[in-house]
Design a protein around this motif. Structure first.
Motif, PDB file in Angstrom:
ATOM      1  N   VAL A 160      -8.872  -5.408  13.031  1.00  0.00           N
ATOM      2  CA  VAL A 160      -9.134  -4.266  12.147  1.00  0.00           C
ATOM      3  C   VAL A 160      -9.739  -4.770  10.836  1.00  0.00           C
ATOM      4  CG1 VAL A 160      -8.147  -2.298  10.940  1.00  0.00           C
ATOM      5  CG2 VAL A 160      -7.165  -3.031  13.133  1.00  0.00           C
ATOM      6  N   PRO A 161     -10.938  -4.297  10.479  1.00  0.00           N
ATOM      7  CA  PRO A 161     -11.538  -4.745   9.217  1.00  0.00           C
ATOM      8  C   PRO A 161     -10.664  -4.337   8.034  1.00  0.00           C
ATOM      9  CG  PRO A 161     -13.117  -3.505  10.556  1.00  0.00           C
ATOM     10  CD  PRO A 161     -11.781  -3.352  11.209  1.00  0.00           C
ATOM     11  N   GLU A 162     -10.515  -5.275   7.094  1.00  0.00           N
ATOM     12  CA  GLU A 162      -9.714  -4.990   5.890  1.00  0.00           C
ATOM     13  C   GLU A 162     -10.222  -3.758   5.159  1.00  0.00           C
ATOM     14  OE1 GLU A 162      -9.019  -8.062   2.846  1.00  0.00           O
ATOM     15  OE2 GLU A 162      -8.671  -9.391   4.568  1.00  0.00           O
ATOM     16  N   ALA A 163     -11.537  -3.600   5.158  1.00  0.00           N
ATOM     17  CA  ALA A 163     -12.125  -2.479   4.421  1.00  0.00           C
ATOM     18  C   ALA A 163     -11.608  -1.143   4.973  1.00  0.00           C
ATOM     19  CB  ALA A 163     -13.640  -2.532   4.518  1.00  0.00           C
ATOM     20  N   VAL A 164     -11.403  -1.095   6.297  1.00  0.00           N
ATOM     21  CA  VAL A 164     -10.926   0.159   6.899  1.00  0.00           C
ATOM     22  C   VAL A 164      -9.440   0.342   6.596  1.00  0.00           C
ATOM     23  CG1 VAL A 164     -10.601   1.413   9.066  1.00  0.00           C
ATOM     24  CG2 VAL A 164     -12.663   0.039   8.720  1.00  0.00           C
ATOM     25  N   ALA A 165      -8.661  -0.742   6.791  1.00  0.00           N
ATOM     26  CA  ALA A 165      -7.212  -0.655   6.534  1.00  0.00           C
ATOM     27  C   ALA A 165      -6.958  -0.250   5.080  1.00  0.00           C
ATOM     28  CB  ALA A 165      -6.550  -1.989   6.841  1.00  0.00           C
ATOM     29  N   GLY A 166      -7.801  -0.747   4.179  1.00  0.00           N
ATOM     30  CA  GLY A 166      -7.608  -0.501   2.751  1.00  0.00           C
ATOM     31  C   GLY A 166      -7.819   0.956   2.343  1.00  0.00           C
ATOM     32  N   LEU A 167      -8.343   1.757   3.269  1.00  0.00           N
ATOM     33  CA  LEU A 167      -8.548   3.169   2.926  1.00  0.00           C
ATOM     34  C   LEU A 167      -7.267   3.989   3.076  1.00  0.00           C
ATOM     35  CD1 LEU A 167     -12.037   3.758   4.604  1.00  0.00           C
ATOM     36  CD2 LEU A 167     -11.518   3.286   2.201  1.00  0.00           C
ATOM     37  N   ALA A 168      -6.219   3.363   3.652  1.00  0.00           N
ATOM     38  CA  ALA A 168      -4.926   4.054   3.794  1.00  0.00           C
ATOM     39  C   ALA A 168      -3.911   3.399   2.864  1.00  0.00           C
ATOM     40  CB  ALA A 168      -4.454   3.976   5.242  1.00  0.00           C
ATOM     41  N   ARG A 169      -3.298   4.188   1.996  1.00  0.00           N
ATOM     42  CA  ARG A 169      -2.339   3.656   1.014  1.00  0.00           C
ATOM     43  C   ARG A 169      -0.955   4.203   1.316  1.00  0.00           C
ATOM     44  NH1 ARG A 169      -5.732   1.456  -3.100  1.00  0.00           N
ATOM     45  NH2 ARG A 169      -7.600   1.013  -1.899  1.00  0.00           N
ATOM     46  N   GLY A 170       0.047   3.306   1.311  1.00  0.00           N
ATOM     47  CA  GLY A 170       1.393   3.693   1.727  1.00  0.00           C
ATOM     48  C   GLY A 170       2.261   4.239   0.607  1.00  0.00           C
ATOM     49  N   PHE A 171       3.129   5.199   0.986  1.00  0.00           N
ATOM     50  CA  PHE A 171       4.218   5.632   0.108  1.00  0.00           C
ATOM     51  C   PHE A 171       5.495   5.620   0.941  1.00  0.00           C
ATOM     52  CE2 PHE A 171       2.487   9.516   1.989  1.00  0.00           C
ATOM     53  CZ  PHE A 171       3.624  10.140   2.464  1.00  0.00           C
ATOM     54  N   ARG A 172       6.634   5.891   0.315  1.00  0.00           N
ATOM     55  CA  ARG A 172       7.905   5.865   1.044  1.00  0.00           C
ATOM     56  C   ARG A 172       8.485   7.275   1.174  1.00  0.00           C
ATOM     57  NH1 ARG A 172       7.390   1.852  -2.140  1.00  0.00           N
ATOM     58  NH2 ARG A 172       8.519   2.867  -3.845  1.00  0.00           N
ATOM     59  N   PHE A 173       8.980   7.574   2.384  1.00  0.00           N
ATOM     60  CA  PHE A 173       9.582   8.882   2.638  1.00  0.00           C
ATOM     61  C   PHE A 173      10.760   9.099   1.700  1.00  0.00           C
ATOM     62  CE2 PHE A 173      12.337  11.894   4.880  1.00  0.00           C
ATOM     63  CZ  PHE A 173      11.424  12.892   5.179  1.00  0.00           C
ATOM     64  N   ASN A 174      10.885  10.306   1.194  1.00  0.00           N
ATOM     65  CA  ASN A 174      11.988  10.691   0.304  1.00  0.00           C
ATOM     66  C   ASN A 174      11.942  10.009  -1.059  1.00  0.00           C
ATOM     67  OD1 ASN A 174      13.448  12.799   1.237  1.00  0.00           O
ATOM     68  ND2 ASN A 174      14.924  11.580   2.403  1.00  0.00           N
ATOM     69  N   ASP A 175      10.813   9.388  -1.384  1.00  0.00           N
ATOM     70  CA  ASP A 175      10.642   8.740  -2.684  1.00  0.00           C
ATOM     71  C   ASP A 175       9.412   9.387  -3.349  1.00  0.00           C
ATOM     72  OD1 ASP A 175      10.082   7.115  -4.824  1.00  0.00           O
ATOM     73  OD2 ASP A 175      10.171   5.223  -3.706  1.00  0.00           O
ATOM     74  N   LEU A 176       9.661  10.514  -4.016  1.00  0.00           N
ATOM     75  CA  LEU A 176       8.540  11.267  -4.586  1.00  0.00           C
ATOM     76  C   LEU A 176       7.791  10.423  -5.610  1.00  0.00           C
ATOM     77  CD1 LEU A 176       7.057  13.953  -4.523  1.00  0.00           C
ATOM     78  CD2 LEU A 176       8.640  14.819  -6.266  1.00  0.00           C
ATOM     79  N   GLY A 177       8.525   9.545  -6.303  1.00  0.00           N
ATOM     80  CA  GLY A 177       7.889   8.671  -7.289  1.00  0.00           C
ATOM     81  C   GLY A 177       6.797   7.827  -6.650  1.00  0.00           C
ATOM     82  N   SER A 178       7.018   7.378  -5.404  1.00  0.00           N
ATOM     83  CA  SER A 178       6.011   6.531  -4.762  1.00  0.00           C
ATOM     84  C   SER A 178       4.767   7.349  -4.398  1.00  0.00           C
ATOM     85  CB  SER A 178       6.592   5.813  -3.529  1.00  0.00           C
ATOM     86  OG  SER A 178       6.863   6.728  -2.483  1.00  0.00           O
ATOM     87  N   VAL A 179       4.944   8.646  -4.148  1.00  0.00           N
ATOM     88  CA  VAL A 179       3.785   9.509  -3.873  1.00  0.00           C
ATOM     89  C   VAL A 179       3.065   9.794  -5.192  1.00  0.00           C
ATOM     90  CG1 VAL A 179       2.997  11.623  -2.738  1.00  0.00           C
ATOM     91  CG2 VAL A 179       5.170  10.586  -2.042  1.00  0.00           C
ATOM     92  N   GLU A 180       3.857  10.066  -6.235  1.00  0.00           N
ATOM     93  CA  GLU A 180       3.256  10.337  -7.550  1.00  0.00           C
ATOM     94  C   GLU A 180       2.434   9.143  -8.025  1.00  0.00           C
ATOM     95  OE1 GLU A 180       6.529  13.477  -9.359  1.00  0.00           O
ATOM     96  OE2 GLU A 180       6.813  11.321  -9.626  1.00  0.00           O
ATOM     97  N   ALA A 181       2.967   7.954  -7.774  1.00  0.00           N
ATOM     98  CA  ALA A 181       2.256   6.744  -8.211  1.00  0.00           C
ATOM     99  C   ALA A 181       0.880   6.684  -7.544  1.00  0.00           C
ATOM    100  CB  ALA A 181       3.085   5.504  -7.875  1.00  0.00           C
ATOM    101  N   LEU A 182       0.815   7.032  -6.246  1.00  0.00           N
ATOM    102  CA  LEU A 182      -0.494   7.016  -5.562  1.00  0.00           C
ATOM    103  C   LEU A 182      -1.436   8.050  -6.165  1.00  0.00           C
ATOM    104  CD1 LEU A 182       0.244   6.565  -1.729  1.00  0.00           C
ATOM    105  CD2 LEU A 182      -0.721   4.930  -3.341  1.00  0.00           C
ATOM    106  N   PHE A 183      -0.893   9.232  -6.447  1.00  0.00           N
ATOM    107  CA  PHE A 183      -1.740  10.277  -7.040  1.00  0.00           C
ATOM    108  C   PHE A 183      -2.185   9.879  -8.445  1.00  0.00           C
ATOM    109  CE2 PHE A 183      -0.471  13.032  -3.562  1.00  0.00           C
ATOM    110  CZ  PHE A 183      -1.614  13.803  -3.375  1.00  0.00           C
ATOM    111  N   ASN A 184      -1.266   9.235  -9.204  1.00  0.00           N
ATOM    112  CA  ASN A 184      -1.662   8.813 -10.557  1.00  0.00           C
ATOM    113  C   ASN A 184      -2.823   7.834 -10.494  1.00  0.00           C
ATOM    114  OD1 ASN A 184       0.231  10.391 -11.726  1.00  0.00           O
ATOM    115  ND2 ASN A 184       1.785   8.785 -11.931  1.00  0.00           N
ATOM    116  N   GLU A 185      -2.756   6.933  -9.504  1.00  0.00           N
ATOM    117  CA  GLU A 185      -3.792   5.911  -9.433  1.00  0.00           C
ATOM    118  C   GLU A 185      -5.077   6.428  -8.776  1.00  0.00           C
ATOM    119  OE1 GLU A 185      -2.297   2.272  -7.757  1.00  0.00           O
ATOM    120  OE2 GLU A 185      -4.238   1.259  -7.993  1.00  0.00           O
ATOM    121  N   HIS A 186      -4.908   7.261  -7.721  1.00  0.00           N
ATOM    122  CA  HIS A 186      -6.090   7.589  -6.896  1.00  0.00           C
ATOM    123  C   HIS A 186      -6.347   9.079  -6.755  1.00  0.00           C
ATOM    124  CE1 HIS A 186      -5.865   3.426  -5.564  1.00  0.00           C
ATOM    125  NE2 HIS A 186      -4.627   3.618  -5.152  1.00  0.00           N
TER     126      HIS A 186
END
Ligand SMILES: Cc1ncc(COP(=O)(O)O)c(C=O)c1O
Length: 434
Positions: A160-186
């Motif tokens: 799997v090319p890194e460029a493709v994998a890099g288009l998906a960013r992870g957050f953690r279930f039940n951790d709204l802060g981790s979702v907010e962090a992704l939205f803040n950044e991207h």
């Protein structure tokens, strides 16, 4: 054919010896049956003729029962009239109407043969609608897709090319802060958020609502993967009782009792982009030769009828409740309740947990558990209750548990599985090397 010949034959012509990694020799005890030749209800038969109670149920896809006559008769009747035409068949519209009627807020549907393709289509559609590339996904989900965006972010990411994998960013279930962090950044670059609305743990109050609000504020598409929860937690999907509605959702697994059928559903404003009545650039949305195979569509319709008539979902929860209580009582009797359990926030989805002496989940102890259950006539690699698990299957399972917990207790006392486990422990599917 002799059992010992089967595995060698399979590995010669099939990488891994099975077409699904989680069915492979490497993930199970060394002396596990190498193949099943038949199933009926909640039982399966091995190559050498042993009958087992089955809790694997086709990797959680056979929620009613193996070889269910009513469903198979509908499928056979459909295929006798032709499996595949070069124009749609009325069955497609019949099942599409039945499917959108099940899921609140979903107006249109496209069928496919597996969940990975349905999730991929949801992501492509979200990207087409938003004109963005990044997606956010629940990185704790055990599995969401065979495709690059998910596999590229596992340890088994060769190819799997890194460029493709890099288009998906992870957050953690039940951790709204981790979702907010992704939205803040991207935020302005996020096309979609994809997650299972729940697994064995209930969403914390405000988690799904918070994700929904973040998506709304940022113009991001919310996708619920209901591959496991759909047709199991509720016939109407987990979203129906969790109180948060996605823009797109996917179902599969239990949709047609093991027949290959999955679906992407969504609101008209999104799904229409896959159609021919808009002025936007065309989005190639799930168009496969076998997507509307008639036998699978007929099986899907028959499964929905049976679900409604027999209240299948209630039965799945009651089977699960009895099993969770039975495992708990048995583990207590043998003093291993801190090591073996099947607790879950959702009774229809008991989660088998096998820990070692340090009370941490252990591959060695899990393999020992599965080995001992198999020796007593029960296949329990995980736990999928079905409509056809009746008193006889539950009783036999509880009897097997008694013997298994007694061996388990010895292994805990000894501090190791040596002398009890035959061969090597099962390995996880996702590992870098063999
Ligand atoms: C939650 C979830 N999503 C998607 C998939 C992929 O479905 P399929 O194996 O039909 O491609 C799975 C399969 O296990 C799953 O559990």
């Amino acid at each position: 054919m002799r059992t010992e010949d089967f595995s060698a034959r399979a590995h010669r012509v099939i990488p891994g010896g099975a077409h699904t990694y989680s069915k492979g020799d490497d993930v199970l005890p060394a002396d596990a049956p190498q193949a099943f030749v038949r199933g009926k209800g909640a039982r399966v038969w091995t190559l050498d003729g042993r009958e087992l109670v089955d809790w694997g149920m086709g990797i959680n896809s056979v929620l009613i029962g193996h070889a269910e006559d009513e469903i198979d008769d509908a499928a056979v009747a459909a295929l006798r009239d032709g499996q595949n035409f070069s124009r749609p068949s009325p069955l497609e519209v019949d099942l599409a109407e039945a499917a959108v009627a099940l899921f609140d807020g979903m107006d249109m549907v496209k069928f496919a043969k597996n969940g990975s393709d349905a999730n991929d289509a949801a992501i492509r559609l979200a990207r087409a609608v938003t004109g963005r590339t990044l997606i956010a996904y629940d990185e704790e989900a055990p599995f969401l897709s065979i495709h690059d965006w998910f596999i590229g972010n596992t340890v088994m990411n060769a190819g799997v090319p890194e460029a493709v994998a890099g288009l998906a960013r992870g957050f953690r279930f039940n951790d709204l802060g981790s979702v907010e962090a992704l939205f803040n950044e991207h935020g302005p670059r996020l096309a979609a958020v994809i997650l299972e609305p729940c697994r064995d743990v209930r969403p914390r109050p405000g988690f799904l609502e918070g994700v929904r609000a973040l998506c709304d504020r940022n113009g991001t598409v919310l996708i619920f993967d209901e591959m496991v929860t759909g047709f199991r937690y509720s016939l109407n999907g987990a979203a129906s009782f969790l109180g948060v509605r996605p823009d797109l959702m996917t179902v599969g697994k239990g949709m047609a009792n093991g027949y290959a059928l999955s679906a992407l559903l969504g609101t008209r404003s999104y799904m229409d982009r896959g159609g021919i009545h808009h002025a936007h650039p065309r989005c190639f949305l799930l168009s496969t030769t076998h997507g509307a195979e008639r036998s699978a569509l007929a099986a899907g319709l028959a499964a929905i009828r049976l679900h409604r008539r027999e209240r299948v979902v209630e039965r799945l929860a009651s089977v699960g409740r009895r099993l969770i209580a039975g495992i708990d009582a048995c583990a207590k009797r043998h003093g291993v309740q801190e090591y073996v359990s099947a607790a879950s926030d959702f009774a229809c989805r008991p989660v088998l947990k096998c820990c070692g002496p340090d009370k941490v989940p252990s591959a060695e102890y899990r393999t020992l558990f599965i080995q001992e259950m198999l020796r007593r006539g029960v296949f329990m690699p995980w736990i999928c209750p079905s409509f056809r698990h009746g008193d006889a299957e539950l009783d036999r399972t509880l009897e097997a548990l008694d013997g298994t917990c007694s061996v388990y207790a010895r292994a805990i006392d000894a501090g190791a599985v040596v002398g009890l486990l035959e061969g090597r422990p099962g390995k996880p599917v996702f590992r870098k090397y063999n």
